[in-house]
Design a protein around this motif. Structure first.
Motif, PDB file in Angstrom:
ATOM      1  N   MET B  43       0.869  -1.113  -0.033  1.00 18.26           N
ATOM      2  CA  MET B  43      -0.059  -0.076  -0.135  1.00 18.26           C
ATOM      3  C   MET B  43       1.165   1.088   0.041  1.00 18.26           C
ATOM      4  N   ARG B  44       2.036   1.170   0.354  1.00 23.35           N
ATOM      5  CA  ARG B  44       3.157   2.223   0.256  1.00 23.35           C
ATOM      6  C   ARG B  44       3.037   2.781  -1.136  1.00 23.35           C
ATOM      7  N   GLY B  45       3.262   3.998  -1.272  1.00 23.95           N
ATOM      8  CA  GLY B  45       3.077   4.576  -2.583  1.00 23.95           C
ATOM      9  C   GLY B  45       1.671   4.690  -3.161  1.00 23.95           C
TER      10      GLY B  45
ATOM     11  N   HIS C  18      11.254   4.735  -0.935  1.00 24.76           N
ATOM     12  CA  HIS C  18       9.863   4.344  -1.071  1.00 24.76           C
ATOM     13  C   HIS C  18       9.033   5.034  -0.250  1.00 24.76           C
ATOM     14  N   TYR C  19       9.498   5.787   0.741  1.00 26.57           N
ATOM     15  CA  TYR C  19       8.564   6.472   1.953  1.00 26.57           C
ATOM     16  C   TYR C  19       7.452   7.517   1.266  1.00 26.57           C
ATOM     17  N   CYS C  20       6.513   7.692   1.866  1.00 25.40           N
ATOM     18  CA  CYS C  20       5.372   8.683   1.422  1.00 25.40           C
ATOM     19  C   CYS C  20       5.830   9.945   1.156  1.00 25.40           C
ATOM     20  N   PRO C  21       5.101  10.700   0.197  1.00 22.79           N
ATOM     21  CA  PRO C  21       5.472  11.765   0.099  1.00 22.79           C
ATOM     22  C   PRO C  21       5.485  12.778   1.354  1.00 22.79           C
ATOM     23  N   GLY C  22       6.438  13.498   1.612  1.00 18.93           N
ATOM     24  CA  GLY C  22       6.266  14.279   2.816  1.00 18.93           C
ATOM     25  C   GLY C  22       6.926  13.720   4.207  1.00 18.93           C
ATOM     26  N   CYS C  23       7.338  12.465   3.990  1.00 21.47           N
ATOM     27  CA  CYS C  23       7.700  11.562   5.237  1.00 21.47           C
ATOM     28  C   CYS C  23       9.077  12.075   5.719  1.00 21.47           C
ATOM     29  N   GLY C  24       9.205  11.988   7.030  1.00 26.02           N
ATOM     30  CA  GLY C  24      10.564  12.579   7.570  1.00 26.02           C
ATOM     31  C   GLY C  24      11.415  11.654   7.421  1.00 26.02           C
ATOM     32  N   HIS C  25      11.255  10.343   7.301  1.00 27.24           N
ATOM     33  CA  HIS C  25      12.401   9.228   6.966  1.00 27.24           C
ATOM     34  C   HIS C  25      13.570   9.599   6.088  1.00 27.24           C
ATOM     35  N   SER C  26      12.807  10.126   4.879  1.00 27.56           N
ATOM     36  CA  SER C  26      13.524  10.465   3.647  1.00 27.56           C
ATOM     37  C   SER C  26      14.605  11.571   4.237  1.00 27.56           C
ATOM     38  N   GLY C  52      10.305  -1.472  10.826  1.00 27.83           N
ATOM     39  CA  GLY C  52       9.420  -0.338  10.879  1.00 27.83           C
ATOM     40  C   GLY C  52       9.464   0.498   9.405  1.00 27.83           C
ATOM     41  N   CYS C  53       8.945   1.461   9.018  1.00 28.44           N
ATOM     42  CA  CYS C  53       9.024   2.014   7.618  1.00 28.44           C
ATOM     43  C   CYS C  53      10.289   2.010   7.128  1.00 28.44           C
ATOM     44  N   ALA C  54      11.531   2.390   8.026  1.00 27.96           N
ATOM     45  CA  ALA C  54      12.873   2.373   7.774  1.00 27.96           C
ATOM     46  C   ALA C  54      13.541   0.954   7.299  1.00 27.96           C
ATOM     47  N   ASN C 122      10.546   9.969  16.014  1.00 28.51           N
ATOM     48  CA  ASN C 122       9.485   9.959  16.551  1.00 28.51           C
ATOM     49  C   ASN C 122       8.275  10.808  15.779  1.00 28.51           C
ATOM     50  N   ASN C 123       7.480   9.683  15.231  1.00 26.06           N
ATOM     51  CA  ASN C 123       6.293  10.121  14.268  1.00 26.06           C
ATOM     52  C   ASN C 123       4.809   9.824  14.915  1.00 26.06           C
ATOM     53  N   ALA C 124       4.906   9.567  16.138  1.00 29.51           N
ATOM     54  CA  ALA C 124       3.561   9.449  16.995  1.00 29.51           C
ATOM     55  C   ALA C 124       2.898   8.523  16.599  1.00 29.51           C
ATOM     56  N   TYR C 126       2.684   4.138  14.595  1.00 29.03           N
ATOM     57  CA  TYR C 126       3.305   3.027  13.827  1.00 29.03           C
ATOM     58  C   TYR C 126       3.134   3.101  12.442  1.00 29.03           C
ATOM     59  N   GLY C 127       4.310   3.785  11.810  1.00 34.61           N
ATOM     60  CA  GLY C 127       3.930   3.560  10.370  1.00 34.61           C
ATOM     61  C   GLY C 127       3.784   2.352   9.378  1.00 34.61           C
ATOM     62  N   MET C 128       4.837   1.601   9.825  1.00 35.48           N
ATOM     63  CA  MET C 128       4.821   0.489   8.777  1.00 35.48           C
ATOM     64  C   MET C 128       3.525  -0.419   9.044  1.00 35.48           C
ATOM     65  N   SER C 212       9.096  13.982  13.487  1.00 33.88           N
ATOM     66  CA  SER C 212       9.219  13.604  11.991  1.00 33.88           C
ATOM     67  C   SER C 212       7.744  13.166  11.391  1.00 33.88           C
ATOM     68  N   PRO C 213       7.337  14.102  10.405  1.00 30.59           N
ATOM     69  CA  PRO C 213       6.189  13.996   9.837  1.00 30.59           C
ATOM     70  C   PRO C 213       5.639  12.496   9.156  1.00 30.59           C
ATOM     71  N   CYS C 214       4.557  12.116   9.526  1.00 31.50           N
ATOM     72  CA  CYS C 214       3.924  10.942   8.816  1.00 31.50           C
ATOM     73  C   CYS C 214       2.575  11.051   8.330  1.00 31.50           C
ATOM     74  N   PRO C 215       2.659  12.049   7.174  1.00 33.55           N
ATOM     75  CA  PRO C 215       1.228  12.550   6.550  1.00 33.55           C
ATOM     76  C   PRO C 215       0.237  11.376   6.524  1.00 33.55           C
ATOM     77  N   THR C 216       0.906  10.300   6.048  1.00 30.42           N
ATOM     78  CA  THR C 216      -0.152   9.172   5.628  1.00 30.42           C
ATOM     79  C   THR C 216      -0.885   8.759   6.858  1.00 30.42           C
ATOM     80  N   ASN C 217      -0.164   8.523   7.819  1.00 31.08           N
ATOM     81  CA  ASN C 217      -1.104   7.951   9.052  1.00 31.08           C
ATOM     82  C   ASN C 217      -1.847   9.169   9.737  1.00 31.08           C
ATOM     83  N   TRP C 218      -1.052  10.446   9.836  1.00 30.82           N
ATOM     84  CA  TRP C 218      -1.724  11.455  10.501  1.00 30.82           C
ATOM     85  C   TRP C 218      -3.117  11.927   9.563  1.00 30.82           C
TER      86      TRP C 218
HETATM   87  S1  SF4 Z   1       3.670   5.646   6.652  1.00 33.17           S
HETATM   88 FE1  SF4 Z   1       4.699   7.586   7.519  1.00 33.17          FE
HETATM   89  S2  SF4 Z   1       6.533   6.790   8.254  1.00 33.17           S
HETATM   90 FE2  SF4 Z   1       5.978   5.255   7.008  1.00 33.17          FE
HETATM   91  S3  SF4 Z   1       6.776   5.949   5.054  1.00 33.17           S
HETATM   92 FE3  SF4 Z   1       4.811   6.745   5.330  1.00 33.17          FE
HETATM   93  S4  SF4 Z   1       4.769   8.910   5.861  1.00 33.17           S
HETATM   94 FE4  SF4 Z   1       6.977   7.854   6.221  1.00 33.17          FE
END
Ligand code: SF4
Ligand SMILES: Cc1ncc(C[n+]2csc(CCOP(=O)(O)OP(=O)(O)O)c2C)c(N)n1
Lengths: 353, 179, 257
Positions: B43-45, C18-26, C52-54, C122-124, C126-128, C212-218
């Protein structure tokens, strides 16, 4: 009764709550997150229901041990790597004779592996998994309806034998939706004497796994073993599909058994007499039933989404009375019925006629 | 009869909802059905897909190695799945945003401008329901009545206005296919 | 310095995140890689990606890496560093990884004063696994396992890793930063550099907590996610240096002879 369309993970959660499960602890891991999330949403709606997202799988299993000791019906769930972490607690539950239901929605392994459906945890599940001399009752459901029914049965057996029971399914069973009917759960019978509620003014009791005296420990081991023998004699479940006239029988469980059924249909359409033997309890393994079949059938093909684990149990059951072949797809590969049909057809031709 | 359909698109296009509502209506019609979503890291992406099997017999594998139908809501979905469709099968594509067309001659292709049609209806989010209208008119697997009833059950009776727009959207897709 | 931003650091592979757009991991990956280049330690670095996402960080970092089981990074790091003291070891961890399942391993590595560096994202949530509650999830924040918002009575409070860890005598350098703005990114890079230098100089355990922002899950846009860090998250998790003992020099053993 109403048919509903739900995912396997949610079905397990709903069946557990209907069975009176009032304590769930778990830690997120794919592909079973929907079960944890279902419990997060619904457990606290049930009177007295407790949901805890624990800090780890180790914590989760020890939380359900505590709750079980106080007489609650309990559940924890995870997927392969998390189930490895729970083994310490599962061993404790067996030792302390505490009932509880543990769900493993298997994924590819070893190690972190991947999150695709796989069946690599059969040994871990059926051999006890943790340390010491014990067994865990293990169910291997193959349909969403069975997920519901067997979750309910798991609670009955856990109480009846005061032992942990595992539901062993895989990522596909967990994610897939099928129509399901929730049956009425059986009323609970659990002896109050086993429940810790504080001594009050009476005699205090304790639950323990530590038995330092070797003779006492041996006696405890034999006591557990006698219980396992009773379970073996009474609780095996299996399904036979088109074995009446079969010249070759596939042995498969869970998702693999579904695929096998699809393959068998194709082969039957082409006139090949092929059937399926599907263990539903993986421990106790339906040994006698499989051996009985070998009076008529001389060739078996074990099919697993692993490199061959249940294969050992089939060998032990058949004791050399029939030929055994194996086909495996580990690592999270879900083969197609037509692939399997080709493999079966090859072996079928070798049966001669 | 055993029919397998893949629904695929961006997250947010409501492809899982299409699959789920379709499976739900098949169940209500009395068929056997399975629904299998893509999950986890897939689902990523931001893409999502699901596979629905509908049959009048036991369904062995919910996976479709050779699906009968593909509903492609965006281009990557078309590229991903077009060559898996069984010969004689059909592709329903969202022609509002998919420019290319499958080169295969052994399948039927229905180009449904469901994105534009949704815009005309004043709600871009119902493109998926429009597509369902076209898909069900062409395949006839479940009737419009049964499908719309399922859709209402799933959405809950919360929003009368949502039910209304869904009915309109479905009808638009249904009427788009001329038989 | 600003020139660097446009070229790929030597310590990053030529792969698309492969991180989502705006993700702090990148951003965090890039900063760690730049620091490794600038300190010229790539040859000795061994990194540890988490579950984790990383988890695929080894596809991006062009340094030696060994993946750890979920939460066990600091234990694995301890093993590496003790067996090979010349190496520069960093464990890259999310909040679930560090503050939930791996809190014991993390806390004890810190308490032993292991000469390693922890990069803590710390993205508040569980991203993965799809946005469940993390130990650092804010009160009232909705996640898939706190559908009606995190409830302090039932789910506990956000775990303040920097505050807690800074109290351990074993910890030498600890700073909380964020990557939600260009200024924040610069500060984060400085902090990461200081942490690695602390390790190079043999001064002991360093940890950098990155909001670190996690736009997807926030379920926020990347821009709104950055704003949420300013408006909400950094109120609960104030930025700053929580501990700096780098001036005190190398620790000496105090065991009986
Ligand atoms: S789910 Fe959140 S932490 Fe994981 S890659 Fe996407 S934005 Fe980044
Ligand atoms: C023993 C075990 N339990 C659970 C998991 C599943 N899992 C993978 S990553 C993760 C949490 C990720 O959250 P976080 O550490 O906050 O990192 P993020 O993804 O947000 O960067 C979990 C629970 C696992 N890999 N191993």
């Amino acid at each position: 009764m109403n048919k509903v369309l739900m995912s396997g993970n949610n079905i397990i959660g709903e069946a557990a709550i209907r069975s009176g499960c009032r304590f769930y602890a778990g830690y997120p891991i794919t592909p079973q997150n929907e079960l944890t999330e279902y419990m997060a949403e619904h457990m606290r709606e049930a009177p007295g229901g407790v949901f805890i997202q624990s800090e780890s799988e180790i914590a989760a299993i020890h939380m359900i041990i505590g709750a079980s000791a106080t007489g609650a019906r309990v559940m924890t769930s995870s997927s392969s790597p998390g189930i490895s972490l729970k083994q310490e607690g599962i061993s404790s539950m067996a030792a302390c004779e505490l009932p509880g239901v543990i769900v493993n929605i298997m994924r590819g392994g070893p190690g972190l592996g991947n999150i695709r459906p796989a069946q690599g945890d059969y040994f871990q599940a059926t051999r006890g998994g943790g340390h010491g001399d014990y067994r865990t009752i293990v169910f291997g459901p193959a349909t969403c309806q069975e997920l519901a029914d067997l979750t309910m049965s798991a609670y009955d057996l856990a109480d009846k034998y005061r032992t942990p029971v595992m539901i062993l399914a895989d990522g596909m069973m967990g994610q897939m939706m099928e129509p399901v009917i929730f049956k009425k759960p059986k009323p609970r019978h659990y002896n109050e004497n086993f429940i810790l509620k504080g001594a009050g003014s009476g005699k205090s009791k304790f639950i323990r796994g530590l038995i330092l005296d070797a003779i006492d420990m041996e006696e405890h081991n034999w006591k557990l073993e006698r219980k396992y023998q009773v379970i073996k004699a009474r609780e095996t479940l299996h399904e036979e599909h088109r074995t009446e006239d079969a010249k070759l029988v596939i042995v498969a469980y869970g998702t693999a058994a579904r695929i096998a059924k699809g393959a068998i249909k194709r082969l039957r359409d082409n006139g090949m007499q092929v059937g399926l033997f599907r263990p539903i309890t993986l421990w106790p393994f339906p040994e006698a039933e499989l051996r009985a079949l070998s009076a008529r059938v001389k060739k078996f093909l074990v099919f697993e989404m692993s490199t061959g684990q249940m294969l050992d149990d089939v060998r032990l059951a058949l004791q050399g009375y029939a030929d055994i072949e194996f086909h495996g797809r580990p690592g999270g590969v879900v083969p197609t019925p037509s692939e399997l049909a080709n493999v079966i057809a090859r072996h079928y031709k070798e049966t001669g006629k | 009869m055993m029919i397998k359909t893949i629904f695929s698109g961006f997250g947010g296009q409501g492809v899982l909802m299409m699959g789920y509502s379709f499976a739900h209506s098949a169940m209500n019609k009395g068929y056997q059905t399975t629904y299998l979503p893509s999950y986890g890291a897939e689902m990523r992406g931001g893409t999502a897909n699901c596979t629905v099997a509908v049959a009048d017999e036991e369904i062995a594998s919910p996976v479709a190695s050779e699906p009968d139908h593909l509903i492609a809501m965006n281009s990557p979905s078309l590229f991903n799945f077009q060559n898996k469709i069984t010969s004689g099968g059909a592709i329903f594509l969202n022609s509002s945003i998919i420019e290319s067309r499958p080169s295969r001659k052994d399948i039927k292709v229905y180009a449904i401008p469901c994105g534009d049609m949704a815009q005309e209806l004043g709600n871009t989010r119902v493109a998926n329901v429009i597509m369902m209208g076209a898909f069900l008119k062409e395949t006839g697997i479940v009737s419009a009545d049964i499908y719309l009833k399922s859709l209402e059950t799933i959405m809950g009776s919360k929003k009368k206005s949502a039910a209304e727009i869904n009915r309109k959207a479905f009808a638009a897709g249904f009427d788009f296919i001329k038989k | 310095m600003s020139k660097k931003v446009f070229s790929r650091p030597r310590s990053l592979k030529e792969a698309v995140f492969h991180y989502c757009p705006g993700c702090g991991h990148s951003i965090a990956h890039r900063l760690v890689a730049e620091v490794i280049d600038e300190l010229d330690i790539r040859s000795r670095v061994i990194g540890i990606p988490p579950a984790g996402c990383a988890v695929l960080a080894y596809n991006y970092f062009d340094v030696d890496m060994i993946e750890a089981q979920h939460g066990r990074g600091p234990a694995t790091a301890t093993g590496i560093k003790r067996a090979r003291p010349d190496s520069i070891v960093f464990s890259y961890q999310g909040d679930g990884d560090l503050a939930a399942i791996g809190i014991a391993e993390s806390l004890h590595a810190a308490n032993r004063g292991e000469n390693i560096t922890v990069i803590f994202i710390n993205n508040a949530c569980y991203g993965m696994t799809g946005g469940q509650m993390a130990p650092t999830t804010m009160l009232q924040q909705r996640t898939t396992t706190t559908p009606s918002g995190r409830n302090n009575i039932l789910d506990g409070y956000p775990v303040k890793v920097s505050e807690i860890f800074s109290r351990l005598p074993g910890v030498t350098y600890l700073e909380r930063v964020t990557v939600n703005s260009p200024a924040g990114v610069n500060k984060t890079k400085k902090a990461i550099k200081k942490a690695f230098r602390c390790q190079i100089d043999g001064l002991g355990f360093s940890l950098i907590e990155i909001l670190s922002p996690c736009p997807t899950n926030w379920k926020l846009s990347p821009v709104d996610s950055c704003k949420w860090i300013d408006d909400v998250m950094s109120k609960e998790f104030p930025l700053g240096v929580f501990k700096d003992n780098t001036g005190a020099g190398k620790k000496t053993g105090e065991a009986a002879p």
